[in-house]
Design a protein around this motif. Structure first.
Motif, mmCIF file in Angstrom:
data_model
loop_
_atom_site.group_PDB
_atom_site.id
_atom_site.type_symbol
_atom_site.label_atom_id
_atom_site.label_comp_id
_atom_site.label_asym_id
_atom_site.label_seq_id
_atom_site.Cartn_x
_atom_site.Cartn_y
_atom_site.Cartn_z
ATOM 1 N N ILE A 4 -11.626 -139.304 -62.349
ATOM 2 C CA ILE A 4 -10.955 -138.578 -63.427
ATOM 3 C C ILE A 4 -9.493 -138.285 -63.094
ATOM 4 O O ILE A 4 -8.849 -137.487 -63.777
ATOM 5 C CB ILE A 4 -11.705 -137.280 -63.800
ATOM 6 C CG1 ILE A 4 -11.853 -136.347 -62.603
ATOM 7 C CG2 ILE A 4 -13.077 -137.619 -64.397
ATOM 8 C CD1 ILE A 4 -12.469 -134.992 -62.967
ATOM 9 N N LYS A 7 -6.626 -137.917 -65.792
ATOM 10 C CA LYS A 7 -7.197 -137.585 -67.091
ATOM 11 C C LYS A 7 -6.557 -136.282 -67.590
ATOM 12 O O LYS A 7 -6.308 -135.356 -66.825
ATOM 13 C CB LYS A 7 -8.717 -137.400 -67.004
ATOM 14 C CG LYS A 7 -9.482 -138.668 -66.668
ATOM 15 C CD LYS A 7 -9.373 -139.718 -67.748
ATOM 16 C CE LYS A 7 -10.277 -140.923 -67.440
ATOM 17 N NZ LYS A 7 -10.094 -142.005 -68.445
ATOM 18 N N CYS A 31 -6.013 -134.162 -61.958
ATOM 19 C CA CYS A 31 -5.982 -134.253 -63.425
ATOM 20 C C CYS A 31 -4.676 -133.656 -63.940
ATOM 21 O O CYS A 31 -4.010 -132.884 -63.250
ATOM 22 C CB CYS A 31 -7.159 -133.478 -64.019
ATOM 23 S SG CYS A 31 -8.784 -134.150 -63.624
ATOM 24 N N ASP A 77 -8.205 -136.047 -72.882
ATOM 25 C CA ASP A 77 -9.374 -136.843 -72.493
ATOM 26 C C ASP A 77 -10.610 -135.981 -72.267
ATOM 27 O O ASP A 77 -11.732 -136.416 -72.530
ATOM 28 C CB ASP A 77 -9.081 -137.616 -71.202
ATOM 29 C CG ASP A 77 -7.889 -138.540 -71.332
ATOM 30 O OD1 ASP A 77 -7.923 -139.416 -72.201
ATOM 31 O OD2 ASP A 77 -6.919 -138.366 -70.559
ATOM 32 N N TRP A 126 -13.670 -143.149 -74.993
ATOM 33 C CA TRP A 126 -13.934 -142.379 -73.768
ATOM 34 C C TRP A 126 -13.499 -140.945 -73.983
ATOM 35 O O TRP A 126 -12.432 -140.680 -74.542
ATOM 36 C CB TRP A 126 -13.186 -142.935 -72.560
ATOM 37 C CG TRP A 126 -13.751 -142.448 -71.249
ATOM 38 C CD1 TRP A 126 -14.675 -143.084 -70.491
ATOM 39 C CD2 TRP A 126 -13.465 -141.207 -70.580
ATOM 40 N NE1 TRP A 126 -14.984 -142.323 -69.374
ATOM 41 C CE2 TRP A 126 -14.247 -141.167 -69.399
ATOM 42 C CE3 TRP A 126 -12.623 -140.124 -70.855
ATOM 43 C CZ2 TRP A 126 -14.220 -140.089 -68.516
ATOM 44 C CZ3 TRP A 126 -12.601 -139.040 -69.979
ATOM 45 C CH2 TRP A 126 -13.392 -139.043 -68.817
#
Length: 229
Positions: A4, A7, A31, A77, A126
């Protein structure tokens, strides 16, 4: 399991105990963090300490503010609907204002953000929507009836979103912990605070769970205390 890193994550209720734990953990995952909360000074501090990309301060009880968030942060996301209110008040002593405040923050805001961001995530094939529920989603309580009702509602919303988005690459989770060692948890004097769950443990579980990207899909999870007294 998926990485991730990079993201874009939106966390509501970022200045609370669980919110801050989420920020710290997801920062370690590298992230890109976007956060909301009511306390601007605390948000400024979090931005500096954890290199948060951006924040917006406001009250999710305010419909106009809630609806403005997707236009402020248009590309997300991972959505974590963490903000919540916990009125310790029985139903017979509650009024419509109590009801509206509880449901506006605990249910309406996650609904609005999930619908807006869910559609965006679906177009990209996604995404992750994490709704923070509660053990109160599975029972009633004579002292916090509105809270229990709102958490039953968020569980139902999550179950439906899970089915609606299944197969699109977007996954919905309802994580329902028992009482936590947060400032909100401290307001409940009926229980032994020392037995409450540490926020870091819940956050580790959430981050581990959202990384699964194959055939196994955790749908809803109850996280209980080892000792309930």
């Amino acid at each position: 399991m998926t990485d991730i890193k990079n993201k874009k994550v939106l966390i509501t209720g970022a200045t609370g105990g669980l919110g801050q734990a989420l920020i710290a953990r997801l920062k370690n995952e590298r992230c890109k963090l976007y956060v909301t909360g009511r306390n601007k000074q605390k948000l400024i501090k979090l931005k500096k300490e954890y290199d948060v990309v951006d924040f917006v301060d406001g009250d999710l009880n305010d419909l106009e503010f809630t609806e403005s968030i997707p236009s402020i942060f248009p590309d997300i996301d991972i959505l974590i609907n963490n903000a919540g209110v916990f009125p310790l008040k029985n139903i017979l002593n509650s009024d419509v204002k109590d009801y509206e405040t509880c449901f506006n923050v605990n249910v309406r805001a996650p609904f609005i953000l999930s619908t807006k961001y869910g559609a965006m995530m679906k177009s990209k094939s996604w995404g992750r929507i994490v709704n923070i529920g509660s053990s109160s989603a599975y029972n009633g309580d004579k002292d916090s009836g509105l809270y229990c009702a709102s958490k039953h509602a968020i569980l139902g919303l999550s179950r439906s979103l899970f089915l609606e988005l299944r197969g699109t690459g977007v996954r919905t989770y309802c994580i329902s912990p028992g009482s936590m060692q947060t400032d909100m948890g401290k307001t409940d004097k009926r229980q032994d605070y020392s037995t409450f769950i540490k926020p870091d443990e819940i956050v580790d579980f959430i981050v581990y769970t959202i990384k699964f990207d194959s055939e196994m899909i955790p749908e809803e999870v109850r996280l209980n205390r080892m000792i309930d007294k």
